[in-house]
Write a protein that holds these residues in place. Structure first.
Motif, PDB file in Angstrom:
ATOM      1  N   ARG A  39     -13.081  43.424 -25.781  1.00  0.00           N
ATOM      2  CA  ARG A  39     -12.524  42.791 -25.049  1.00  0.00           C
ATOM      3  C   ARG A  39     -11.801  42.974 -23.898  1.00  0.00           C
ATOM      4  O   ARG A  39     -11.664  42.633 -22.718  1.00  0.00           O
ATOM      5  CB  ARG A  39     -11.112  42.058 -26.046  1.00  0.00           C
ATOM      6  CG  ARG A  39     -10.181  40.945 -25.369  1.00  0.00           C
ATOM      7  CD  ARG A  39     -10.582  39.811 -25.115  1.00  0.00           C
ATOM      8  NE  ARG A  39     -11.106  39.061 -26.276  1.00  0.00           N
ATOM      9  CZ  ARG A  39     -11.515  37.968 -26.211  1.00  0.00           C
ATOM     10  NH1 ARG A  39     -11.792  37.039 -25.216  1.00  0.00           N
ATOM     11  NH2 ARG A  39     -11.898  37.289 -27.352  1.00  0.00           N
ATOM     12  N   GLU A  40     -11.093  44.444 -23.886  1.00  0.00           N
ATOM     13  CA  GLU A  40     -10.175  44.814 -22.970  1.00  0.00           C
ATOM     14  C   GLU A  40     -11.298  45.352 -21.502  1.00  0.00           C
ATOM     15  O   GLU A  40     -10.791  45.424 -20.608  1.00  0.00           O
ATOM     16  CB  GLU A  40      -9.470  46.072 -23.173  1.00  0.00           C
ATOM     17  CG  GLU A  40      -8.243  45.558 -24.044  1.00  0.00           C
ATOM     18  CD  GLU A  40      -7.417  46.793 -24.660  1.00  0.00           C
ATOM     19  OE1 GLU A  40      -7.723  47.923 -24.337  1.00  0.00           O
ATOM     20  OE2 GLU A  40      -6.243  46.675 -25.081  1.00  0.00           O
ATOM     21  N   LYS A  41     -12.384  45.820 -22.056  1.00  0.00           N
ATOM     22  CA  LYS A  41     -13.167  46.452 -21.138  1.00  0.00           C
ATOM     23  C   LYS A  41     -13.948  45.251 -20.301  1.00  0.00           C
ATOM     24  O   LYS A  41     -14.615  45.327 -19.175  1.00  0.00           O
ATOM     25  CB  LYS A  41     -14.284  47.318 -21.623  1.00  0.00           C
ATOM     26  CG  LYS A  41     -13.612  48.707 -22.134  1.00  0.00           C
ATOM     27  CD  LYS A  41     -12.940  49.509 -21.012  1.00  0.00           C
ATOM     28  CE  LYS A  41     -12.304  50.620 -21.510  1.00  0.00           C
ATOM     29  NZ  LYS A  41     -11.701  51.570 -20.216  1.00  0.00           N
ATOM     30  N   SER A  42     -14.392  44.084 -21.247  1.00  0.00           N
ATOM     31  CA  SER A  42     -15.035  43.315 -20.615  1.00  0.00           C
ATOM     32  C   SER A  42     -14.678  41.593 -20.634  1.00  0.00           C
ATOM     33  O   SER A  42     -15.209  40.764 -20.154  1.00  0.00           O
ATOM     34  CB  SER A  42     -16.560  43.362 -21.436  1.00  0.00           C
ATOM     35  OG  SER A  42     -16.311  42.732 -22.694  1.00  0.00           O
ATOM     36  N   GLY A  43     -13.583  41.485 -21.507  1.00  0.00           N
ATOM     37  CA  GLY A  43     -13.304  39.985 -21.581  1.00  0.00           C
ATOM     38  C   GLY A  43     -14.034  39.206 -22.458  1.00  0.00           C
ATOM     39  O   GLY A  43     -13.991  38.158 -22.702  1.00  0.00           O
TER      40      GLY A  43
END
Length: 61
Positions: free
Chosen positions: A16-20
């Motif tokens: 989630r944090e790296k790509s959404g």
């Protein structure tokens, strides 16, 4: 394989944090299978070197 070897919440948070992006449930099983293979290969390398300790270098190439 019966056990999941990765922490679901950490994997989902990382993605989630790296790509959404969201993470499907099946990724945990696939990651665990890959991790199991990596660990088994490292165990064999350590045994071949006559050690009872798996080290970081056993994970390389």
């Amino acid at each position: 394989m019966a056990d999941i070897l990765v922490v679901a919440s950490k994997v989902k948070k990382f993605i989630r944090e790296k790509s959404g992006m969201n993470t499907s449930a099946e990724i945990l099983e696939v990651l665990s299978q890959k991790l199991e293979k990596i660990c088994l290969d490292a165990i064999e390398k350590a045994k071949a070197d006559g050690r009872k300790t798996v080290k970081g270098r056993d994970l390389e190439g």
